[in-house]
Enzyme design. Structure first.
Site, PDB file in Angstrom:
ATOM      1  N   ARG A 131     -10.995 -40.298   5.451  1.00  0.00           N
ATOM      2  CA  ARG A 131     -12.131 -41.020   4.848  1.00  0.00           C
ATOM      3  C   ARG A 131     -12.252 -42.463   5.351  1.00  0.00           C
ATOM      4  NH1 ARG A 131     -13.359 -36.567   3.652  1.00  0.00           N
ATOM      5  NH2 ARG A 131     -14.197 -35.833   1.668  1.00  0.00           N
TER       6      ARG A 131
ATOM      7  N   SER B 243     -17.792 -36.785  -4.398  1.00  0.00           N
ATOM      8  CA  SER B 243     -16.490 -37.190  -4.949  1.00  0.00           C
ATOM      9  C   SER B 243     -16.523 -38.678  -5.274  1.00  0.00           C
ATOM     10  CB  SER B 243     -15.381 -36.970  -3.923  1.00  0.00           C
ATOM     11  OG  SER B 243     -15.269 -35.611  -3.584  1.00  0.00           O
TER      12      SER B 243
ATOM     13  N   GLU C  88     -14.565 -43.726  -3.840  1.00  0.00           N
ATOM     14  CA  GLU C  88     -14.958 -43.326  -2.497  1.00  0.00           C
ATOM     15  C   GLU C  88     -16.329 -43.874  -2.102  1.00  0.00           C
ATOM     16  OE1 GLU C  88     -15.347 -39.323   0.123  1.00  0.00           O
ATOM     17  OE2 GLU C  88     -16.738 -39.906  -1.395  1.00  0.00           O
TER      18      GLU C  88
HETATM   19  N1  EPU Z   1      -9.459 -29.512  -9.035  1.00  0.00           N
HETATM   20  C1  EPU Z   1      -9.345 -29.752 -10.367  1.00  0.00           C
HETATM   21  N2  EPU Z   1     -10.488 -29.863 -11.098  1.00  0.00           N
HETATM   22  C2  EPU Z   1     -11.725 -29.768 -10.559  1.00  0.00           C
HETATM   23  C3  EPU Z   1     -11.835 -29.526  -9.203  1.00  0.00           C
HETATM   24  C4  EPU Z   1     -10.691 -29.412  -8.442  1.00  0.00           C
HETATM   25  O1  EPU Z   1      -8.261 -29.865 -10.904  1.00  0.00           O
HETATM   26  O2  EPU Z   1     -12.711 -29.891 -11.287  1.00  0.00           O
HETATM   27  C5  EPU Z   1      -8.222 -29.416  -8.228  1.00  0.00           C
HETATM   28  C6  EPU Z   1      -7.814 -27.997  -7.939  1.00  0.00           C
HETATM   29  O3  EPU Z   1      -6.428 -27.934  -7.930  1.00  0.00           O
HETATM   30  C7  EPU Z   1      -8.361 -27.780  -6.539  1.00  0.00           C
HETATM   31  C8  EPU Z   1      -8.146 -29.137  -5.929  1.00  0.00           C
HETATM   32  O4  EPU Z   1      -8.419 -30.041  -6.991  1.00  0.00           O
HETATM   33  O5  EPU Z   1      -7.630 -26.802  -5.854  1.00  0.00           O
HETATM   34  C9  EPU Z   1      -9.043 -29.446  -4.752  1.00  0.00           C
HETATM   35  O6  EPU Z   1     -10.397 -29.324  -5.148  1.00  0.00           O
HETATM   36  P1  EPU Z   1     -11.563 -29.113  -4.085  1.00  0.00           P
HETATM   37  O7  EPU Z   1     -11.225 -28.000  -3.183  1.00  0.00           O
HETATM   38  O8  EPU Z   1     -12.852 -29.023  -4.797  1.00  0.00           O
HETATM   39  O9  EPU Z   1     -11.518 -30.413  -3.198  1.00  0.00           O
HETATM   40  P2  EPU Z   1     -11.359 -31.971  -3.551  1.00  0.00           P
HETATM   41  O10 EPU Z   1     -10.037 -32.398  -2.997  1.00  0.00           O
HETATM   42  O11 EPU Z   1     -11.634 -32.273  -4.962  1.00  0.00           O
HETATM   43  C10 EPU Z   1     -12.306 -32.762  -1.257  1.00  0.00           C
HETATM   44  C11 EPU Z   1     -13.304 -33.773  -0.768  1.00  0.00           C
HETATM   45  C12 EPU Z   1     -14.720 -33.226  -0.898  1.00  0.00           C
HETATM   46  C13 EPU Z   1     -14.813 -31.941  -0.093  1.00  0.00           C
HETATM   47  C14 EPU Z   1     -13.778 -30.949  -0.642  1.00  0.00           C
HETATM   48  C15 EPU Z   1     -13.731 -29.660   0.126  1.00  0.00           C
HETATM   49  C16 EPU Z   1     -12.327 -35.972  -1.156  1.00  0.00           C
HETATM   50  C17 EPU Z   1     -12.334 -37.183  -2.002  1.00  0.00           C
HETATM   51  N3  EPU Z   1     -13.171 -34.997  -1.544  1.00  0.00           N
HETATM   52  O12 EPU Z   1     -12.519 -32.585  -2.644  1.00  0.00           O
HETATM   53  O13 EPU Z   1     -15.611 -34.167  -0.352  1.00  0.00           O
HETATM   54  O14 EPU Z   1     -16.097 -31.368  -0.180  1.00  0.00           O
HETATM   55  O15 EPU Z   1     -12.461 -31.548  -0.557  1.00  0.00           O
HETATM   56  O16 EPU Z   1     -13.099 -29.886   1.344  1.00  0.00           O
HETATM   57  O17 EPU Z   1     -11.615 -35.899  -0.157  1.00  0.00           O
HETATM   58  C18 EPU Z   1     -16.939 -36.057  -0.918  1.00  0.00           C
HETATM   59  O18 EPU Z   1     -16.190 -36.730  -0.226  1.00  0.00           O
HETATM   60  O19 EPU Z   1     -17.932 -36.580  -1.511  1.00  0.00           O
HETATM   61  C19 EPU Z   1     -16.676 -34.649  -1.091  1.00  0.00           C
HETATM   62  C20 EPU Z   1     -17.414 -33.885  -1.890  1.00  0.00           C
END
Ligand code: EPU
Length: 349
Positions: free
Chosen positions: A165, A242, A343
């Protein structure tokens, strides 16, 4: 080039909060970008460069200087020496339009980044990433106006300093460059990437490997389920995506977090990140600090579909958004000893 005054910024963002730009111009060409910069200098107006508006929180007072929206368009394609195909794309092109264009011709490299709102020019800034890919893997070079000496420069991949990021554009050289065009190197007929758990699950049981078009459809479907696809009428996508970065912890910090989780009979979901470090899920931390999906009964709250998105339920102010952000940061730090870093870019605060 039309100089407008008191232009509301909220409609130009996905969050739909914040006040107006005192002055506003839209630049369709490099010449117009240079003209706008000269104008800001001559009138001593502070410049803010707007792309697709998908990762911004604009202050209620708006922006007191000049907002420059980069609207340079065009997608040009040529072959490179190493068998890849280079796509030179105008900074103002909608990112997902470029992804669709590439995927339709069966090019691999950006298929997992389908459905991301915002413009092409914004993608190198925060090294946009999702579902196992980030743009640093395909950015060949960035054409940018250097505000230090008013020269248009071509920054090669290495010069951009990409990390999770981040890039020089949002760290060491923040505010120095205006991104005009980005060149991506894609692989014709290349194998699509399926490394993210959500995608693996989606294609579980498929007999043959999915192609890039199928990956694109799957990613858009998964994003929609998380409220991370802009769908008209879905209030869960009135957000900046995010709201916090996934914290990257040291081994010691991660152990501390695991100890705290164990006292609550919880397991911290974790992902191996940069060597010797652990990236933890900010969504999980938020959710386990009392801010569940759907939290909040007022004009701001947490998305019903993903704990990491602060949403504007309608008519929210930037002050309300920041109040919830502060509350979340405070609770997460109290309970988990981890400081969450926002972010989105904060404009005019
Ligand atoms: N999780 C929770 N609660 C939730 C959602 C997720 O506990 O409501 C936990 C779960 O354990 C899940 C893990 O978080 O397995 C990861 O969740 P997710 O796959 O949705 O990914 P994220 O890490 O929350 C990141 C990026 C997103 C991107 C997704 C998919 C960042 C800050 N965010 O989210 O990017 O779409 O991975 O690769 O790195 C953005 O930057 O605006 C964005 C949407």
């Amino acid at each position: 080039m039309l100089l407008q005054e008191n232009v509301p910024l909220a409609p130009l963002t996905t969050f739909k909060v914040g006040g107006p730009a005192r002055y506003f111009v839209e630049a369709q060409s490099i010449g117009e970008v240079e003209e706008a910069v000269a104008l800001a200098r001559s009138r001593r107006l502070e410049l803010f460069v707007l792309g697709g508006g998908s990762n911004l929180v604009v202050a209620d007072a708006g922006w007191p200087g000049l907002v420059l929206k980069v609207a340079i368009s065009g997608i040009e394609q040529r072959s490179s020496d190493d068998g890849k195909t280079l796509f030179e794309v105008g900074g103002g092109e909608p990112w997902d339009k470029f992804v669709a264009h590439a995927v339709m011709q069966r090019f691999a490299g950006v298929e997992c980044l389908s459905g991301i709102p915002g413009s092409v020019g914004g993608t190198p800034v925060q090294n946009v990433g999702a579902y196992g890919q980030d743009v640093s893997e395909t950015v060949e070079s960035v054409e940018a106006l250097d505000l230090k000496d008013n020269q248009v420069r071509e920054l090669c991949h290495e010069a951009c300093g990409f990390a999770y990021r981040s890039s020089i554009f949002n760290t060491s050289e923040r505010g120095r460059f205006i991104i005009l065009r980005v060149t991506y190197a894609l692989t014709g007929g290349g194998e699509p990437r399926i490394s993210y758990a959500d995608l693996e699950r989606h294609f579980d049981g498929w007999e043959s490997a999915p192609n890039v078009a199928e990956i694109r459809e799957a990613v858009r479907h998964i994003r929609a389920l998380k409220g991370m696809l802009i769908v008209p009428g879905d209030e869960d996508c009135r957000s900046a995506g995010s709201f916090f970065k996934n914290p990257v912890l040291t081994e010691a910090q991660h152990e501390g977090l695991e100890r705290r989780a164990a006292t609550r009979s919880l397991n911290v979901p974790s992902y191996p990140a940069l060597e010797m470090r652990k990236k933890v899920s900010a969504a999980w931390l938020v959710e386990h600090s009392g801010f569940r999906k759907g939290y909040g009964s007022g004009r701001v709250g947490i998305s019903h579909k993903h704990a990491l998105a602060i949403v504007n339920r309608g008519g929210a102010s930037a002050a309300e958004v920041l109040a919830l952000k502060d509350q979340i940061q405070l609770r997460v730090e109290e309970i988990w000893g981890v400081k969450l870093e926002p972010e989105p870019v904060m404009v005019g605060f």
